[in-house]
Design a protein around this motif. Structure first.
Motif, PDB file in Angstrom:
ATOM      1  N   GLU A 368       0.833  -1.207   0.000  1.00 16.01           N
ATOM      2  CA  GLU A 368       0.000   0.000   0.000  1.00 16.01           C
ATOM      3  C   GLU A 368       0.865   1.253   0.000  1.00 16.01           C
ATOM      4  O   GLU A 368       0.602   2.216  -0.729  1.00 16.01           O
ATOM      5  N   GLN A 369       1.909   1.267   0.817  1.00 16.07           N
ATOM      6  CA  GLN A 369       2.794   2.433   0.876  1.00 16.07           C
ATOM      7  C   GLN A 369       3.480   2.665  -0.469  1.00 16.07           C
ATOM      8  O   GLN A 369       3.621   3.806  -0.916  1.00 16.07           O
ATOM      9  N   GLN A 370       3.888   1.589  -1.111  1.00 19.39           N
ATOM     10  CA  GLN A 370       4.545   1.709  -2.410  1.00 19.39           C
ATOM     11  C   GLN A 370       3.590   2.281  -3.455  1.00 19.39           C
ATOM     12  O   GLN A 370       3.962   3.127  -4.269  1.00 19.39           O
ATOM     13  N   LEU A 371       2.332   1.843  -3.427  1.00 18.30           N
ATOM     14  CA  LEU A 371       1.346   2.337  -4.376  1.00 18.30           C
ATOM     15  C   LEU A 371       0.992   3.800  -4.109  1.00 18.30           C
ATOM     16  O   LEU A 371       0.826   4.593  -5.046  1.00 18.30           O
ATOM     17  N   ILE A 372       0.862   4.168  -2.841  1.00 22.08           N
ATOM     18  CA  ILE A 372       0.582   5.571  -2.500  1.00 22.08           C
ATOM     19  C   ILE A 372       1.752   6.453  -2.925  1.00 22.08           C
ATOM     20  O   ILE A 372       1.561   7.574  -3.422  1.00 22.08           O
ATOM     21  N   GLN A 373       2.970   5.962  -2.737  1.00 19.24           N
ATOM     22  CA  GLN A 373       4.154   6.700  -3.188  1.00 19.24           C
ATOM     23  C   GLN A 373       4.056   6.995  -4.684  1.00 19.24           C
ATOM     24  O   GLN A 373       4.270   8.128  -5.121  1.00 19.24           O
ATOM     25  N   TYR A 374       3.701   5.970  -5.469  1.00 17.58           N
ATOM     26  CA  TYR A 374       3.613   6.167  -6.926  1.00 17.58           C
ATOM     27  C   TYR A 374       2.465   7.121  -7.274  1.00 17.58           C
ATOM     28  O   TYR A 374       2.595   7.963  -8.172  1.00 17.58           O
ATOM     29  N   PHE A 375       1.350   6.990  -6.570  1.00 18.35           N
ATOM     30  CA  PHE A 375       0.193   7.858  -6.804  1.00 18.35           C
ATOM     31  C   PHE A 375       0.578   9.326  -6.605  1.00 18.35           C
ATOM     32  O   PHE A 375       0.274  10.187  -7.443  1.00 18.35           O
ATOM     33  N   HIS A 376       1.279   9.613  -5.530  1.00 16.97           N
ATOM     34  CA  HIS A 376       1.679  11.000  -5.267  1.00 16.97           C
ATOM     35  C   HIS A 376       2.764  11.467  -6.234  1.00 16.97           C
ATOM     36  O   HIS A 376       2.779  12.640  -6.640  1.00 16.97           O
ATOM     37  N   LEU A 377       3.663  10.579  -6.594  1.00 18.68           N
ATOM     38  CA  LEU A 377       4.669  10.943  -7.596  1.00 18.68           C
ATOM     39  C   LEU A 377       4.014  11.299  -8.926  1.00 18.68           C
ATOM     40  O   LEU A 377       4.450  12.228  -9.621  1.00 18.68           O
ATOM     41  N   ALA A 378       2.976  10.543  -9.300  1.00 18.87           N
ATOM     42  CA  ALA A 378       2.289  10.816 -10.566  1.00 18.87           C
ATOM     43  C   ALA A 378       1.638  12.193 -10.549  1.00 18.87           C
ATOM     44  O   ALA A 378       1.700  12.940 -11.536  1.00 18.87           O
ATOM     45  N   TRP A 379       1.009  12.564  -9.431  1.00 17.09           N
ATOM     46  CA  TRP A 379       0.415  13.901  -9.339  1.00 17.09           C
ATOM     47  C   TRP A 379       1.496  14.983  -9.314  1.00 17.09           C
ATOM     48  O   TRP A 379       1.348  16.049  -9.945  1.00 17.09           O
ATOM     49  N   LEU A 380       2.581  14.728  -8.605  1.00 21.54           N
ATOM     50  CA  LEU A 380       3.679  15.694  -8.568  1.00 21.54           C
ATOM     51  C   LEU A 380       4.257  15.900  -9.957  1.00 21.54           C
ATOM     52  O   LEU A 380       4.614  17.022 -10.350  1.00 21.54           O
ATOM     53  N   SER A 381       4.324  14.811 -10.730  1.00 22.38           N
ATOM     54  CA  SER A 381       4.800  14.917 -12.113  1.00 22.38           C
ATOM     55  C   SER A 381       3.866  15.791 -12.948  1.00 22.38           C
ATOM     56  O   SER A 381       4.321  16.634 -13.740  1.00 22.38           O
ATOM     57  N   GLU A 382       2.547  15.621 -12.766  1.00 29.30           N
ATOM     58  CA  GLU A 382       1.585  16.435 -13.513  1.00 29.30           C
ATOM     59  C   GLU A 382       1.702  17.913 -13.141  1.00 29.30           C
ATOM     60  O   GLU A 382       1.633  18.791 -13.995  1.00 29.30           O
ATOM     61  N   TRP A 451       9.523   5.189   1.532  1.00 31.20           N
ATOM     62  CA  TRP A 451       8.462   5.757   0.704  1.00 31.20           C
ATOM     63  C   TRP A 451       8.001   7.064   1.368  1.00 31.20           C
ATOM     64  O   TRP A 451       6.967   7.119   2.011  1.00 31.20           O
ATOM     65  N   PRO A 452       8.772   8.140   1.196  1.00 31.45           N
ATOM     66  CA  PRO A 452       8.503   9.387   1.944  1.00 31.45           C
ATOM     67  C   PRO A 452       7.190  10.069   1.579  1.00 31.45           C
ATOM     68  O   PRO A 452       6.705  10.895   2.347  1.00 31.45           O
ATOM     69  N   LEU A 453       6.595   9.732   0.415  1.00 30.92           N
ATOM     70  CA  LEU A 453       5.335  10.355   0.035  1.00 30.92           C
ATOM     71  C   LEU A 453       4.137   9.504   0.421  1.00 30.92           C
ATOM     72  O   LEU A 453       2.993   9.838   0.081  1.00 30.92           O
ATOM     73  N   ALA A 454       4.368   8.400   1.123  1.00 30.68           N
ATOM     74  CA  ALA A 454       3.281   7.492   1.504  1.00 30.68           C
ATOM     75  C   ALA A 454       2.583   8.010   2.756  1.00 30.68           C
ATOM     76  O   ALA A 454       2.532   7.346   3.792  1.00 30.68           O
ATOM     77  N   ARG A 455       2.048   9.193   2.654  1.00 28.91           N
ATOM     78  CA  ARG A 455       1.336   9.831   3.763  1.00 28.91           C
ATOM     79  C   ARG A 455       0.063  10.445   3.202  1.00 28.91           C
ATOM     80  O   ARG A 455       0.005  10.857   2.037  1.00 28.91           O
ATOM     81  N   LEU A 456      -0.959  10.548   4.012  1.00 32.08           N
ATOM     82  CA  LEU A 456      -2.261  10.976   3.531  1.00 32.08           C
ATOM     83  C   LEU A 456      -2.321  12.471   3.222  1.00 32.08           C
ATOM     84  O   LEU A 456      -3.210  12.917   2.492  1.00 32.08           O
ATOM     85  N   ASP A 457      -1.384  13.262   3.751  1.00 36.88           N
ATOM     86  CA  ASP A 457      -1.491  14.719   3.612  1.00 36.88           C
ATOM     87  C   ASP A 457      -0.508  15.300   2.606  1.00 36.88           C
ATOM     88  O   ASP A 457      -0.327  16.528   2.568  1.00 36.88           O
ATOM     89  N   PHE A 458       0.142  14.491   1.782  1.00 35.61           N
ATOM     90  CA  PHE A 458       1.158  15.043   0.888  1.00 35.61           C
ATOM     91  C   PHE A 458       0.556  16.059  -0.073  1.00 35.61           C
ATOM     92  O   PHE A 458       1.131  17.130  -0.312  1.00 35.61           O
ATOM     93  N   LEU A 459      -0.601  15.748  -0.669  1.00 38.32           N
ATOM     94  CA  LEU A 459      -1.206  16.682  -1.620  1.00 38.32           C
ATOM     95  C   LEU A 459      -1.613  17.984  -0.942  1.00 38.32           C
ATOM     96  O   LEU A 459      -1.586  19.051  -1.561  1.00 38.32           O
ATOM     97  N   ASP A 460      -1.983  17.906   0.326  1.00 37.71           N
ATOM     98  CA  ASP A 460      -2.308  19.134   1.073  1.00 37.71           C
ATOM     99  C   ASP A 460      -1.071  20.012   1.224  1.00 37.71           C
ATOM    100  O   ASP A 460      -1.135  21.241   1.089  1.00 37.71           O
ATOM    101  N   LEU A 461       0.067  19.367   1.508  1.00 39.89           N
ATOM    102  CA  LEU A 461       1.321  20.120   1.628  1.00 39.89           C
ATOM    103  C   LEU A 461       1.700  20.749   0.294  1.00 39.89           C
ATOM    104  O   LEU A 461       2.140  21.907   0.234  1.00 39.89           O
ATOM    105  N   LEU A 462       1.505  19.993  -0.784  1.00 40.96           N
ATOM    106  CA  LEU A 462       1.811  20.510  -2.113  1.00 40.96           C
ATOM    107  C   LEU A 462       0.896  21.681  -2.457  1.00 40.96           C
ATOM    108  O   LEU A 462       1.361  22.708  -2.987  1.00 40.96           O
TER     109      LEU A 462
END
Length: 853
Positions: A368-382, A451-462
């Motif tokens: 789950e942490q690995q998938l959340i990491q990729y999910f946030h990386l994908a948004w950060l890339s966009e 997996w430093p982005l595997a947190r629920l609030d990363f998009l809020d910080l961004l």
């Protein structure tokens, strides 16, 4: 990378049988080593897979069974023999002999920059693997372990002049119907392989033909390869049809590029049935995007929103166009009312399929942490990709971004090189992190340090950083348009991991999620708490919106969509024609049409009635724009000869034929679908099941028979101020809606595949909210019903369950019930004929005057 031979190799020199001896180490495989085995002569060489006794997997013989079934099929590496022996240290091992394929596997080939990679190579790999999968289908097996390491690129044969490289498929998976090992889904694996290859191509290096073909291939693999499993299963998919479609794409690309080289206008009415195929063609976006679409105001409200609708209803096009990135690409805002009040970003969930085409059956916390990491990386890339559209800025303007990345990733974030462009450096780092996340073995790492982005609030910080530092964001809320969040594209367990992020309640960041239907996404939120409508998200169903849209708005919307497409036809170009001009008027009312069919049934006459005209076309719309475009294309194609002669209105016979055919095609598709519960956990759970789609088709036919019976033989009812035949493609439950476990899967299947459209506004019956279901309007001409929505078929809950579970018996039971109540409609036939309108004989939906055989 090919390994070198070890001097103390315990297998080299070991005799396998009377003919072959292990001569040379070649490479290391997934569970063993690959050697060159030499026969009695130097030119007699085979490849030998060596597996130590403890490494032999359960069901290993299944691979041999598969290859034996495929013996003689081109491009499948032939098997010769197998056995067991002892190495030089007297340790037991197993061996399998195969044809020796000199060359590299695809993974090694791609790692060697000296080898060419062009679109022709990609097309050949796709075509070759599809041919092998076609052979697999014929003998009811799957490959089960398709990946780059099992695709071999054979060197040209030096004995044959101008010999090309050839592609061979090896190492079939152990999984199958005879053991407990779960095979990987071939079509998802092929999607991942092809998407990865296409992503390596530099579009600037492609010629005009290959640029066209690349866009066509993207649409093909996204929609066709993934649909094989989701709708029919790997064993039952029509692979021959896929091969034919692939060949047709190549022919079209050749034709269109040849026309373009002659500076001909190659636009056609059926261009870009998939929004992905539009790419970044600025003029096409300006020409084809319609800024007024159903429920736009609700979609753009400051709430988390789930948008449901059939594939092809325009969700993807709307989501992509509502982003600031597309505004910058096209050079103007979308013109959707309210779009200037937010900043939008877009992500398609198929990126997960490309990155992780096969997931473990059980997804634990580490995964789950690995998938959340990729999910946030994908948004950060966009987000950073969008930043790049705002032009080159001074390095210090992105100091905040450099600091944000350093805080988020710690020591992993590489130090910014001197005089480097911050944004370019960050974007390169993000792509490297996405690849690292993608190729890391599932479950290998866990924890925020990995997996430093595997947190629920990363998009809020961004979001907070963008609000504080990006002037083009400012205080506007951020809308995250997440496309195709549909099981099994995103499997249920992955959705459980992502839902707490997506449906989190925020004040400045909102998710807009598209999915196929209200039951095609998981409702599980944080810590297993169910997601609640109106609390965690708002639901917009485009089918419901189309049901309640007033006729004038519907006509205006569809005219906006189709007018530029009609103008693409070479014989109609420049004439400023719309649907009304090309299709004409439906010159008969629904009531008059019902009387005609009632008379034909009761008097036993054979009469042909043509469904045609603008009103019929609009009446068939159930939110699926793609089906409507395809119908228009088919109508214009069949009328092409007359249009070349200067006619602008298409004959009613052609329209009728196309309208009925569209309904037949939808029923054929329905018949092929599979029970979603079999694959809701992803391709690993797919298996051959019961004929689920056949049951759905039987339910449709039973309901249509009831509706036809009521219209042609039932009593007249009060309709539009007079007594008319009952005309119903709507179904209503008149008591408590409470389905049992046997009927629920079929109800959900009907809704999931948009066979029946849910009216989410419902209706109160005796103080209870009960559902209204509308038959998909595309089926109306095929079913010989009318487009009137005034009447309905009433069923109580028990009757509805009988329809779902026993559709083959339902119609006869309905007739017996009606006769017992004395409701047979023949007693009304005299009154029926007196009510006939004198307009029945006018041109339009009229009786055919052609003689019958």
């Amino acid at each position: 990378m090919i390994e070198t031979e070890s001097a103390d190799d315990a297998y080299v020199g070991t005799k396998l049988n009377e003919t072959y001896t292990i001569a040379k180490f070649i490479n290391r495989g997934g569970i063993g080593k690959i050697y060159l085995a030499e026969g009695l002569t130097q030119n007699d060489r085979l490849a030998c897979k060596v597996i130590a006794e403890g490494d032999l997997r359960y069901g290993w013989e299944r691979e041999l069974e598969k290859v034996i079934l495929l013996r003689g099929v081109p491009n499948v590496v032939p098997y010769h023999a197998h056995g067991s022996n002892f190495d030089k240290n007297n340790r037991p091992f197993y061996w399998i002999l195969w044809d020796y394929i000199p060359g590299l596997n695809l993974r090694e080939y791609l790692a060697a920059p000296s080898w060419p990679l062009d679109l022709a190579f990609v097309e050949e790999i796709l075509k070759t693997i599809l041919k092998v999968l076609h052979a697999c289908k014929a003998v009811r097996i799957s490959h089960g372990d398709l990946h780059e390491g099992n695709i071999l690129i054979r060197d040209p044969d030096q004995r044959i002049p101008n010999s090309p490289k050839t592609i061979w498929i090896s190492d079939f998976g152990y999984g199958g119907s005879h053991n407990k090992v779960v095979p990987k889904d071939d079509f998802r694996q092929l999607f991942s392989i092809t998407a990865s290859l296409m992503g390596r191509l530099e579009q600037a290096d492609l010629d005009a033909r290959d640029k066209l073909m690349l866009q066509k291939l993207y649409g093909f693999i996204n929609k066709r390869l993934l649909e094989v499993d989701a709708t029919q299963g790997a064993y039952e998919g029509n692979v021959e049809l896929l091969l034919n479609e692939l060949e047709a794409l190549a022919i079209d690309a050749d034709r269109e590029s040849a026309a373009a080289s002659k500076k001909e206008d190659i636009k056609t009415p059926g261009d870009y049935l998939f929004a992905e195929a539009l790419g970044y063609r600025v003029e096409e976006w300006k020409d084809l995007f319609v800024p007024e679409f159903p429920a736009a105001e609700d979609l753009l409200s400051r709430n988390n929103v789930v948008l449901t609708g059939a594939r092809g209803c325009g969700k993807t096009m709307s989501f992509r166009r509502l982003t600031v990135f597309m505004d910058k690409v096209i050079g103007e805002p979308s013109k959707v009312e309210g779009s200037d009040q937010f900043v939008g970003f877009y992500l398609n969930c198929r990126e997960f399929v490309e990155a992780f085409p096969w997931l473990p059956k059980k997804i634990g916390p580490a995964i789950e942490q690995q998938l959340i990491q990729y999910f946030h990386l994908a948004w950060l890339s966009e987000v950073t990709k969008t930043m790049g559209q705002f032009g080159i800025e001074q390095i210090e303007k992105y100091d905040w971004l450099n600091l944000f990345m350093s805080r988020s990733f710690g020591n992993r974030y590489a130090t910014l090189p001197e005089n480097a462009n911050v944004l370019n450096h960050v974007r390169a780092f993000i792509e490297n992190e996405k690849e690292r996340c993608r190729i890391t073995k599932f479950g290998k790492y866990q924890g925020i340090q990995n997996w430093p982005l595997a947190r629920l609030d990363f998009l809020d910080l961004l979001q907070a950083q963008l609000e504080a530092n990006a002037r083009w964001v400012g205080e506007k809320p951020m809308y995250m348009f997440l496309d195709d969040y549909t099981i099994p594209t995103v499997v249920k367990d992955v959705q459980k991991a992502l839902n707490p992020i997506i449906f989190k309640r925020r004040s400045k960041l909102f998710f807009k999620v598209s999915t196929e239907s209200s039951n095609s996404f998981s409702r599980e939120g944080l810590q297993g708490k169910p997601l609640e409508l109106h609390q965690d998200f708002e639901l917009i169903d485009l089918a419901t919106e189309s049901i309640h849209q007033d006729p004038q708005s519907k006509a205006k919307f569809l005219e906006r969509i189709f007018k530029p497409r009609i103008d693409r036809h070479p014989s109609l170009k420049g004439k400023s024609l719309g649907l009304r001009n090309v299709l004409g008027k439906m010159s008969i009312s629904n009531n008059e049409l019902a009387f005609l069919m009632r008379e034909a049934t009761q008097r036993g006459k054979k009469k042909t009635i043509h469904y045609h005209g603008f009103e019929a076309f609009i009446g068939m719309w159930s939110s699926d724009v793609r089906i409507m475009i395809q119908m228009l294309v088919d109508i214009l194609r069949e009328a092409n000869g007359n249009l070349r002669e200067g006619k602008t209105k298409v004959d009613s016979e052609i329209q009728d034929r196309v309208f009925r055919s569209a309904g037949g095609e939808l029923l054929t598709f329905i018949e092929s679908v599979r029970d979603p519960t079999l694959w809701e956990k992803g391709p690993s759970s797919t298996k051959i099941g019961e004929p689920f789609g056949v049951q759905l088709k039987n339910i449709v036919e039973a309901f249509v028979n009831v509706s036809r019976y009521e219209m042609t033989q039932g009593p007249l009812v009060s309709n539009q101020g007079r007594m008319n035949p009952k005309q119903a493609f709507r179904l209503e439950i008149i008591d408590k809606f409470d389905l049992n476990s046997a009927s629920i899967p079929f109800y959900e299947g009907l809704v999931r595949w948009h066979v029946f459209l849910q009216d989410w506004r419902g209706k109160s019956v005796r103080g209870m909210m009960t559902p209204r279901l509308y038959l998909n309007r595309v089926l109306i001409p095929f079913s010989k019903l009318t487009f009137s929505s005034h009447d309905h078929i009433h069923l109580n809950n028990q009757q509805f369950q009988q329809l779902l579970v026993n559709p083959n018996e339902f119609f006869d039971a309905w007739k017996r019930h009606k006769k017992r109540k004395g409701s047979h409609g023949k007693a009304h036939s005299g009154k029926d004929m007196k009510k006939r309108s004198p307009q029945l004989e006018i041109a339009g939906l009229q009786l055919s005057k052609k003689k019958r055989k």
